[in-house]
Design a protein around this motif. Structure first.
Motif, mmCIF file in Angstrom:
data_model
loop_
_atom_site.group_PDB
_atom_site.id
_atom_site.type_symbol
_atom_site.label_atom_id
_atom_site.label_comp_id
_atom_site.label_asym_id
_atom_site.label_seq_id
_atom_site.Cartn_x
_atom_site.Cartn_y
_atom_site.Cartn_z
ATOM 1 N N VAL A 71 -2.024 -5.865 -4.466
ATOM 2 C CA VAL A 71 -0.774 -5.217 -4.093
ATOM 3 C C VAL A 71 -0.044 -6.137 -3.113
ATOM 4 C CG1 VAL A 71 0.318 -3.192 -3.066
ATOM 5 C CG2 VAL A 71 -1.832 -2.931 -4.322
ATOM 6 N N PRO A 72 1.111 -6.669 -3.470
ATOM 7 C CA PRO A 72 1.858 -7.513 -2.521
ATOM 8 C C PRO A 72 2.429 -6.670 -1.389
ATOM 9 C CG PRO A 72 3.169 -7.110 -4.486
ATOM 10 C CD PRO A 72 1.813 -6.526 -4.757
ATOM 11 N N PHE A 73 2.440 -7.225 -0.183
ATOM 12 C CA PHE A 73 2.990 -6.544 0.990
ATOM 13 C C PHE A 73 4.077 -7.403 1.620
ATOM 14 C CE2 PHE A 73 -0.226 -3.458 0.677
ATOM 15 C CZ PHE A 73 -0.128 -2.518 1.708
ATOM 16 N N LYS A 74 5.054 -6.737 2.203
ATOM 17 C CA LYS A 74 6.087 -7.399 2.995
ATOM 18 C C LYS A 74 6.468 -6.465 4.127
ATOM 19 C CE LYS A 74 10.600 -9.668 2.700
ATOM 20 N NZ LYS A 74 11.738 -10.023 1.797
ATOM 21 N N ASN A 75 6.490 -7.001 5.335
ATOM 22 C CA ASN A 75 6.800 -6.192 6.520
ATOM 23 C C ASN A 75 5.893 -4.969 6.627
ATOM 24 O OD1 ASN A 75 8.953 -7.944 7.201
ATOM 25 N ND2 ASN A 75 10.327 -6.846 5.816
ATOM 26 N N GLY A 76 4.636 -5.151 6.260
ATOM 27 C CA GLY A 76 3.648 -4.091 6.436
ATOM 28 C C GLY A 76 3.646 -3.009 5.386
ATOM 29 N N LYS A 77 4.445 -3.165 4.321
ATOM 30 C CA LYS A 77 4.522 -2.144 3.277
ATOM 31 C C LYS A 77 4.386 -2.806 1.905
ATOM 32 C CE LYS A 77 5.571 1.114 6.265
ATOM 33 N NZ LYS A 77 4.607 2.206 6.596
ATOM 34 N N PRO A 78 3.871 -2.064 0.911
ATOM 35 C CA PRO A 78 3.850 -2.625 -0.446
ATOM 36 C C PRO A 78 5.255 -3.028 -0.869
ATOM 37 C CG PRO A 78 2.473 -0.671 -0.343
ATOM 38 C CD PRO A 78 3.201 -0.747 0.973
ATOM 39 N N SER A 79 5.378 -4.243 -1.415
ATOM 40 C CA SER A 79 6.698 -4.791 -1.726
ATOM 41 C C SER A 79 6.939 -4.935 -3.218
ATOM 42 C CB SER A 79 6.860 -6.154 -1.050
ATOM 43 O OG SER A 79 5.853 -7.055 -1.490
ATOM 44 N N GLY A 80 6.040 -4.430 -4.015
ATOM 45 C CA GLY A 80 6.207 -4.543 -5.458
ATOM 46 C C GLY A 80 5.073 -3.853 -6.171
ATOM 47 N N PRO A 81 5.135 -3.786 -7.494
ATOM 48 C CA PRO A 81 4.071 -3.127 -8.252
ATOM 49 C C PRO A 81 2.754 -3.868 -8.129
ATOM 50 C CG PRO A 81 5.551 -4.296 -9.726
ATOM 51 C CD PRO A 81 6.192 -4.333 -8.377
ATOM 52 N N TRP A 82 1.676 -3.097 -8.213
ATOM 53 C CA TRP A 82 0.360 -3.724 -8.178
ATOM 54 C C TRP A 82 0.130 -4.473 -9.482
ATOM 55 C CZ3 TRP A 82 -3.586 -2.408 -11.615
ATOM 56 C CH2 TRP A 82 -3.408 -1.242 -12.362
ATOM 57 N N GLU A 83 -0.773 -5.439 -9.443
ATOM 58 C CA GLU A 83 -1.075 -6.241 -10.619
ATOM 59 C C GLU A 83 -2.567 -6.479 -10.731
ATOM 60 O OE1 GLU A 83 -0.319 -10.761 -9.193
ATOM 61 O OE2 GLU A 83 1.419 -9.424 -8.980
ATOM 62 N N VAL A 84 -3.013 -6.746 -11.936
ATOM 63 C CA VAL A 84 -4.410 -7.108 -12.151
ATOM 64 C C VAL A 84 -4.615 -8.537 -11.671
ATOM 65 C CG1 VAL A 84 -6.241 -7.421 -13.845
ATOM 66 C CG2 VAL A 84 -4.591 -5.561 -14.133
ATOM 67 N N PHE A 85 -5.639 -8.747 -10.834
ATOM 68 C CA PHE A 85 -5.952 -10.087 -10.345
ATOM 69 C C PHE A 85 -7.160 -10.669 -11.076
ATOM 70 C CE2 PHE A 85 -8.442 -12.740 -7.363
ATOM 71 C CZ PHE A 85 -7.562 -13.810 -7.247
ATOM 72 N N ALA A 86 -8.265 -9.957 -11.097
ATOM 73 C CA ALA A 86 -9.475 -10.413 -11.790
ATOM 74 C C ALA A 86 -9.939 -9.305 -12.718
ATOM 75 C CB ALA A 86 -10.571 -10.778 -10.795
ATOM 76 N N ASP A 87 -10.027 -9.614 -13.996
ATOM 77 C CA ASP A 87 -10.315 -8.599 -15.011
ATOM 78 C C ASP A 87 -11.544 -8.989 -15.827
ATOM 79 O OD1 ASP A 87 -9.964 -6.267 -16.389
ATOM 80 O OD2 ASP A 87 -8.091 -6.848 -17.363
ATOM 81 N N ASN A 88 -11.977 -8.033 -16.637
ATOM 82 C CA ASN A 88 -13.078 -8.211 -17.588
ATOM 83 C C ASN A 88 -14.448 -8.277 -16.931
ATOM 84 O OD1 ASN A 88 -13.856 -8.286 -20.343
ATOM 85 N ND2 ASN A 88 -14.318 -10.469 -20.146
ATOM 86 N N PHE A 89 -14.593 -7.659 -15.763
ATOM 87 C CA PHE A 89 -15.946 -7.484 -15.223
ATOM 88 C C PHE A 89 -16.779 -6.652 -16.187
ATOM 89 C CE2 PHE A 89 -13.565 -8.544 -11.428
ATOM 90 C CZ PHE A 89 -14.455 -9.296 -10.687
ATOM 91 N N ALA A 90 -16.133 -5.753 -16.925
ATOM 92 C CA ALA A 90 -16.858 -4.888 -17.861
ATOM 93 C C ALA A 90 -17.567 -5.690 -18.943
ATOM 94 C CB ALA A 90 -15.895 -3.895 -18.502
#
Length: 430
Positions: free
Chosen positions: A365-384
């Motif tokens: 989750v990107p943050f700017k000025n202490g608050k989420p600044s955009g939509p969350w994104e998948v960073f590391a996938d396929n652990f399953a």
């Protein structure tokens, strides 16, 4: 809104959520010098952004939960059961070749939480918290004689892990999850008002880091209305505590007139809160609906899926699909990763959405000025290790704990097969 129309509305909203969560690259990186330096096995099954690499540092760690990494490189992993009478692993590279070659067990209390701050390693049992003094390399000086700083916390078998975070001002924050999801009157589907459970569970308690043998009466109920928080972290840039709450379970079993089985797969949201002293997140009276984008009164308290409630309860700063199971949150302060990650939040999701067929991932989750600044994104996938939409075998790994290394790399534990991962970044040559 009738249940059929509600299902259509939820399904439409899921399309938007799926778009936010869509993986941005199918590229899986290959080993490089930064990668192989720290281990002999590249985690080539993981899907991570270009420029990043992943290695497997250890396997068969016996239900590893949270972890902490010392400035000298020692890795402390809390395991959720005793192994040969011990519940913490210290992993060490003794000869400086970048490969872990020593595993030492200590601590005789099973549990989940572990945290390093200002000269101490803090570790939790299911009823309290201990601390170990560290040297200048953040190595434990005496593994056999921890000091107990908190004891007597409620533990009744369900959601009993005491997950922890420590601030910069001499306080430790301890999650005390609720063993009861709904706080109903015995033999009825009516919720108790007020809910007596909140006196000792369903919140975050704050204690002093330097005082021994504290109990509830010595601490402060810092925040309430949180059913169970498995991931929490002190955000030094905002000087505040952020927590991830697991949402409650099924609605349709008891209230089929208001909720369909499909609704129960999509509700409620998993939620991130920034909490301050005295805050109330609303459980068990309300839940957060990610499609209506508001707090909804729980059916045990007179709700029907559309009546709002919790006017005095705080709102989440971010929400995520139901059943993702957020088990860790980490604010990134390192210098290794690209600038977009600085002061943002990584989240380890331990479960999956039965509707989206996504899960078992590390998100950002990107943050700017202490608050989420955009939509969350998948960073590391396929652990399953399998396609969740069309699985061809069992789930292989479940991300659970996160820690930042002294060089800025990211460590991830898996409590299903006991794997420890390290994710690093190396900027491409121009």
């Amino acid at each position: 809104m009738n249940p059929f129309l509600r299902t259509l509305s939820v399904a439409s909203a899921l399309v938007a959520v799926s778009g936010l969560a869509a993986y941005k690259s199918d590229e899986t990186t290959t080993p490089n010098a930064e990668n192989t330096k720290y281990g002999v096995t590249a985690a080539t099954d993981l899907k991570i952004p270009a420029g990043f690499s992943a290695t497997i540092l250890a396997e068969d760690l016996e239900t590893p939960r949270h972890l902490a990494v010392g400035k000298g490189g020692d890795i402390y992993v809390k395991i959720n059961k005793l192994k040969d009478g011990k519940a913490i692993y210290r992993l060490r590279d003794t000869n400086g070749d970048g490969v872990i070659d020593e595993k030492t067990g200590f601590g005789d209390f099973k549990g989940s939480g572990i945290f390093i701050r200002q000269g101490y390693l803090y570790a939790s049992s299911n009823t309290g918290v201990y601390r170990y003094k560290l040297n200048e390399k953040e190595e434990v000086i005496d593994v056999n004689n921890p000091e107990q700083i908190v004891k007597g916390l409620v533990s009744k078998g369900r959601d009993e892990a005491k997950n922890i975070a420590v601030d910069n001002n001499g306080y430790i924050y301890v999650n005390v999850g609720s063993y009861d999801e709904t706080c109903k009157e015995a033999g009825t589907n009516k919720g108790k008002m007020p809910c007596p459970l909140l006196d000792s569970v369903g919140g975050i308690w704050r204690f002093k880091t330097g005082q021994l043998n504290q109990q509830y009466s010595d601490g402060t109920r810092y925040a309430t209305g949180l059913k169970n928080v498995v991931g929490l972290d002190w955000n030094s840039s905002t000087n505040s505590l952020f927590v991830m709450m697991h949402g409650r379970g099924k609605f349709h079993d008891v209230f089929p007139n208001y909720y369909t089985p499909q609704d129960s797969e999509k509700l409620p949201a998993e939620t991130m809160y920034e909490v301050h002293e005295g805050d109330d997140a609303g459980w068990p009276y309300v839940y957060y609906d990610p499609f209506q984008k508001k707090k909804i009164l729980c059916p045990e308290y007179g709700g029907d899926g559309k009546i709002t409630g919790g006017e005095k309860a705080i709102n989440p700063v971010a929400d995520f699909p139901a059943h993702f199971g957020p088990n860790a949150v980490l604010f990134y302060t390192g210098k290794m990763f690209p600038a977009k990650y600085k002061n943002g939040a990584f989240i380890a999701f331990h479960g999956q959405s039965p509707v989206l067929k996504k899960g078992y991932m590390v998100a950002f989750v990107p943050f700017k000025n202490g608050k989420p600044s955009g939509p969350w994104e998948v960073f590391a996938d396929n652990f399953a290790g399998t396609d969740l939409a069309k699985p061809t075998g069992p789930i292989q790994h479940r991300p659970t704990g996160l820690a930042q290394g002294p060089d800025g790399s990211l460590y991830v534990t898996d409590d299903l097969n006991g794997t420890l991962y390290r994710i690093a970044y190396k900027a491409p040559k121009k």
